[in-house]
Design an enzyme around this catalytic site. Structure first.
Site, short mmCIF file in Angstrom:
data_model
loop_
_atom_site.label_atom_id
_atom_site.label_comp_id
_atom_site.label_asym_id
_atom_site.label_seq_id
_atom_site.Cartn_x
_atom_site.Cartn_y
_atom_site.Cartn_z
CE LYS A 97 -3.88 -2.18 1.04
NZ LYS A 97 -3.59 -3.66 1.01
CG ASP A 98 4.42 1.64 2.84
OD1 ASP A 98 3.54 2.44 3.13
OD2 ASP A 98 5.01 0.93 3.07
#
Ligand SMILES: *Cc1c(COP(=O)(O)O)cnc(C)c1O
Length: 464
Positions: free
Chosen positions: A112-113
């Site tokens: 998700k980063d």
């Protein structure tokens, strides 16, 4: 570039509105009016560029000058400088013809980063230009919250409230959110499952007064910019393996279908992808839908891959819209029906279009544990349980030998130490950040699974 709603009943918007607005006012998801198409030469050229440069090219095709190219390039550089690996998303060979694409080298150790680091900087950039302030409310099945808090904490003109299902996420996942000390961050433990958190979020967005009063914004995977950011690693991985001269296939551990849909979008943008396999855990709404043509909600059953414990895969609506020939009315009827009755039947032609590129696979808990154990035993290293779902699923594939297969690895094994230990008997080496978080005090507020309670809470935070 302009964006339309998948439900066809909302006005077209530009890049900034699509990014900040999240859901369209008719309840649909924003999708570009046309997909940018990269030529073979442009794709070939990506092979010699840095990850951040490829990101700036791809995002630039959607932002279309709305963010000045120089600003976008610098935002991409900064976003990917936070990653601990110089290649940002490196490939690691697992077996001849099979590669692991490591997407977990960002600040919260999860894929998700990749999108969130970019999104937070884009938000800050456009808000600084307009003088607006926004409130982000996000619902997390585990990793979104940590990545969002990590990306948005301390940023100007933005507040963030993260909702997570109490007791359903790992301690490391929780600590990435709850240890943030920045005054623009709040973390709410909801007495319910992830779908309940997602339903609260949808209710908040449907309340126009509330949305306007607090300037609500969403960074869940319904946010189109996250999809655009996630297309990038399909391109970088494929060109490293010989694209555009060669086709590549991907296996994607799947929950909300944002990641797998990004692969579908990359293909639409000209990348020669042979097949995308969406691998679910026993919460297999997507695998079932692609197999049977019926997209039907079930009860969420907790697993060792909690970021995929989902029975409503929000981005599936984007696929439906595209596969139906961008039929907004049809998509609206199908998904309004689904919202009410919990099921929809995919018309055969639409299903056939989906299945040209996509197949659904499922791995149960025993398959997942076994995939972790086998990888470790055979010297292929430790993988986290989400990656293991994809590995287990790919083990069942019989593929023509010449197309390289890329298995997306979505979290660092140290983020799920209990599951890794139980399956392999080994302790994942901890990146230093995990040890530091374990010592920090946590800040959590508890709340009922009730949209009005959450609204009152957010109002109070905004007024404070
Ligand atoms: C979010 C997440 C997934 C699922 O991705 P979707 O885009 O929701 O399908 C898989 N693995 C991990 C570790 C995640 O955090």
């Amino acid at each position: 570039m302009r964006f339309v709603s998948t439900r066809g009943a909302a006005p077209e918007v530009g890049f900034v509105e699509a990014m900040l607005g999240g859901l369209a006012p008719d309840g649909g998801l924003y999708s570009p009016t046309t997909w940018p198409l990269f030529s073979q030469e442009e794709i070939a050229d990506f092979a010699s560029q840095s990850y951040a440069t490829v990101a700036a090219r791809i995002l630039g095709a959607f932002a279309d000058g709305v963010i000045a190219p120089a600003a976008l390039a610098s935002i991409c550089d900064q976003a990917y400088a936070t990653f601990l690996h110089p290649a940002t998303a490196p490939l690691r060979q697992l077996a001849p013809g099979t590669q692991l694409l490591e997407l977990f080298h960002g600040p919260s150790l999860a894929f998700k980063d990749v999108a969130m680091q970019l999104l937070a900087r884009l938000y800050e950039h456009v808000l600084a230009a307009s003088g607006r302030t926004l409130t982000i409310v996000c619902a997390t099945s585990g990793d979104t919250g940590g990545a969002a808090v990590e990306a948005f904490r301390g940023r100007a003109n933005i507040r963030i409230v993260a909702l997570f299902p109490e007791g359903r996420i790992s301690e490391v996942q929780r600590r990435f959110m709850t240890t943030a000390r920045d005054s623009n961050v709040r973390v709410l433990a909801v007495a319910g499952d992830f779908d309940a958190c997602q339903a609260i979020l949808k209710t908040l967005f449907r309340d126009e007064t509330f949305t306007n009063d607090v300037s609500l914004s969403a960074v869940n995977s319904i946010n189109f910019v996250r999809i655009a950011a996630q297309c990038v690693y399909y391109f970088t991985a494929a060109v490293a393996l010989g694209a555009p001269g060669r086709e590549v296939s991907f296996v994607v551990p799947t929950g909300n279908f944002g990641d797998a849909f990004a692969g579908w979008a990359a293909k639409r943008m000209g990348l020669p992808i042979a097949q995308i396999f969406a691998a679910t855990n026993r919460n297999d709404i997507l695998a079932r839908a692609l197999k049977t043509g019926v997209y039907k909600r079930g009860a969420v059953r907790p697993t060792q891959s909690p970021a995929m414990d989902i029975q409503v895969a929000s981005n599936f609506e984007r696929l439906y819209f595209e596969a139906s020939g961008r039929d907004g009315g049809g998509t609206r009827r199908a998904f309004e029906g689904f919202d009410q009755g919990g099921a929809l039947t995919i018309p055969p032609k639409v299903l056939a279009t989906m299945c040209d590129t996509l197949s659904g696979l499922r791995a149960d808990e025993a398959d997942t544990s076994q995939a972790m154990a086998l990888a470790w035993r055979d010297g292929r290293g430790l993988v986290d349980p989400h990656t293991a779902v994809a590995l287990a699923a790919s083990g069942k594939l019989e593929l023509p030998g010449t197309t390289p297969l890329v298995v997306l690895s979505t979290a660092h094994p140290a983020k799920f130490p209990e599951a890794v230990l139980a399956a392999t008997g080994a302790v994942a080496p901890e990146p230093p950040i995990v040890g530091r978080l374990a010592l920090e005090p946590e800040r959590i507020d508890r709340i009922a699974a009730d949209a009005s309670a959450v609204k009152a809470y957010v109002r109070k935070f905004v007024a404070a």
